[in-house]
Design a protein around this motif. Structure first.
Motif, PDB file in Angstrom:
ATOM      1  N   GLU A  31       0.828  -1.210   0.000  1.00 51.07           N
ATOM      2  CA  GLU A  31       0.000   0.000   0.000  1.00 51.07           C
ATOM      3  C   GLU A  31       0.865   1.264   0.000  1.00 51.07           C
ATOM      4  OE1 GLU A  31      -3.663   2.034   2.500  1.00 51.07           O
ATOM      5  OE2 GLU A  31      -3.106  -0.029   2.896  1.00 51.07           O
ATOM      6  N   ALA A  32       1.886   1.293   0.837  1.00 53.46           N
ATOM      7  CA  ALA A  32       2.791   2.454   0.867  1.00 53.46           C
ATOM      8  C   ALA A  32       3.554   2.568  -0.448  1.00 53.46           C
ATOM      9  CB  ALA A  32       3.755   2.340   2.040  1.00 53.46           C
ATOM     10  N   PHE A  33       3.942   1.437  -1.010  1.00 51.72           N
ATOM     11  CA  PHE A  33       4.660   1.464  -2.281  1.00 51.72           C
ATOM     12  C   PHE A  33       3.767   2.017  -3.394  1.00 51.72           C
ATOM     13  CE2 PHE A  33       6.228  -0.566  -6.206  1.00 51.72           C
ATOM     14  CZ  PHE A  33       7.461   0.054  -6.257  1.00 51.72           C
ATOM     15  N   GLN A  34       2.504   1.634  -3.391  1.00 54.38           N
ATOM     16  CA  GLN A  34       1.535   2.161  -4.362  1.00 54.38           C
ATOM     17  C   GLN A  34       1.436   3.685  -4.235  1.00 54.38           C
ATOM     18  OE1 GLN A  34      -0.169   1.215  -6.871  1.00 54.38           O
ATOM     19  NE2 GLN A  34      -2.052   2.340  -6.978  1.00 54.38           N
ATOM     20  N   ALA A  35       1.367   4.177  -3.010  1.00 50.51           N
ATOM     21  CA  ALA A  35       1.300   5.629  -2.782  1.00 50.51           C
ATOM     22  C   ALA A  35       2.571   6.301  -3.291  1.00 50.51           C
ATOM     23  CB  ALA A  35       1.082   5.915  -1.301  1.00 50.51           C
ATOM     24  N   TYR A  36       3.711   5.701  -3.051  1.00 50.90           N
ATOM     25  CA  TYR A  36       4.988   6.231  -3.542  1.00 50.90           C
ATOM     26  C   TYR A  36       4.967   6.369  -5.061  1.00 50.90           C
ATOM     27  CZ  TYR A  36       9.735   5.820  -5.351  1.00 50.90           C
ATOM     28  OH  TYR A  36      10.881   5.983  -6.092  1.00 50.90           O
ATOM     29  N   LEU A  37       4.511   5.341  -5.751  1.00 47.08           N
ATOM     30  CA  LEU A  37       4.464   5.380  -7.213  1.00 47.08           C
ATOM     31  C   LEU A  37       3.566   6.514  -7.704  1.00 47.08           C
ATOM     32  CD1 LEU A  37       4.179   1.546  -7.946  1.00 47.08           C
ATOM     33  CD2 LEU A  37       6.201   2.999  -8.299  1.00 47.08           C
ATOM     34  N   LEU A  38       2.404   6.652  -7.105  1.00 41.36           N
ATOM     35  CA  LEU A  38       1.476   7.700  -7.526  1.00 41.36           C
ATOM     36  C   LEU A  38       2.012   9.099  -7.204  1.00 41.36           C
ATOM     37  CD1 LEU A  38      -1.881   6.008  -6.513  1.00 41.36           C
ATOM     38  CD2 LEU A  38      -0.914   6.231  -8.815  1.00 41.36           C
ATOM     39  N   MET A  39       2.640   9.258  -6.043  1.00 38.05           N
ATOM     40  CA  MET A  39       3.195  10.576  -5.688  1.00 38.05           C
ATOM     41  C   MET A  39       4.353  10.959  -6.612  1.00 38.05           C
ATOM     42  SD  MET A  39       3.021  10.815  -1.550  1.00 38.05           S
ATOM     43  CE  MET A  39       3.172   9.104  -1.078  1.00 38.05           C
ATOM     44  N   ASN A  40       5.152  10.000  -7.007  1.00 36.65           N
ATOM     45  CA  ASN A  40       6.238  10.312  -7.925  1.00 36.65           C
ATOM     46  C   ASN A  40       5.719  10.647  -9.311  1.00 36.65           C
ATOM     47  OD1 ASN A  40       9.228  10.156  -7.100  1.00 36.65           O
ATOM     48  ND2 ASN A  40       8.160   8.674  -5.818  1.00 36.65           N
ATOM     49  N   ALA A  41       4.650  10.000  -9.750  1.00 37.96           N
ATOM     50  CA  ALA A  41       4.039  10.373 -11.032  1.00 37.96           C
ATOM     51  C   ALA A  41       3.582  11.828 -10.974  1.00 37.96           C
ATOM     52  CB  ALA A  41       2.867   9.446 -11.346  1.00 37.96           C
ATOM     53  N   LEU A  42       2.939  12.204  -9.887  1.00 39.21           N
ATOM     54  CA  LEU A  42       2.486  13.589  -9.728  1.00 39.21           C
ATOM     55  C   LEU A  42       3.667  14.561  -9.735  1.00 39.21           C
ATOM     56  CD1 LEU A  42       0.278  15.660  -9.200  1.00 39.21           C
ATOM     57  CD2 LEU A  42       0.499  15.156  -6.772  1.00 39.21           C
TER      58      LEU A  42
END
Length: 75
Positions: A31-42
């Protein structure tokens, strides 16, 4: 194209025996890794610099990783 086997903007991570994404996912959970991926895309979408094409390519890479691959076990 598998986002977990490609790198945008160089090849410096490919030289490593253990990939940083694998370590992040293992230490912090899916779950944290998913958030990391999305925040880096942003981050890459929001950047304002001359090399916008590479930033967009990196954002797409992060979004592809967030939406596919072996890290989708948080559901």
């Amino acid at each position: 194209m598998n986002p977990f086997q490609t790198q945008v903007g160089g090849g410096h991570y490919k030289k490593l025996d253990i990939q940083p994404w694998d370590v992040m996912r293992s230490w912090f959970g899916a779950e944290a890794f998913q958030a990391y991926l999305l925040m880096n895309a942003l981050k890459y979408i929001a950047r304002d610099k001359h090399n916008k094409g590479e930033d967009i390519a990196k954002a797409i890479h992060y979004l592809q990783a967030a939406g596919s691959g072996p890290y989708r076990d948080w559901e």
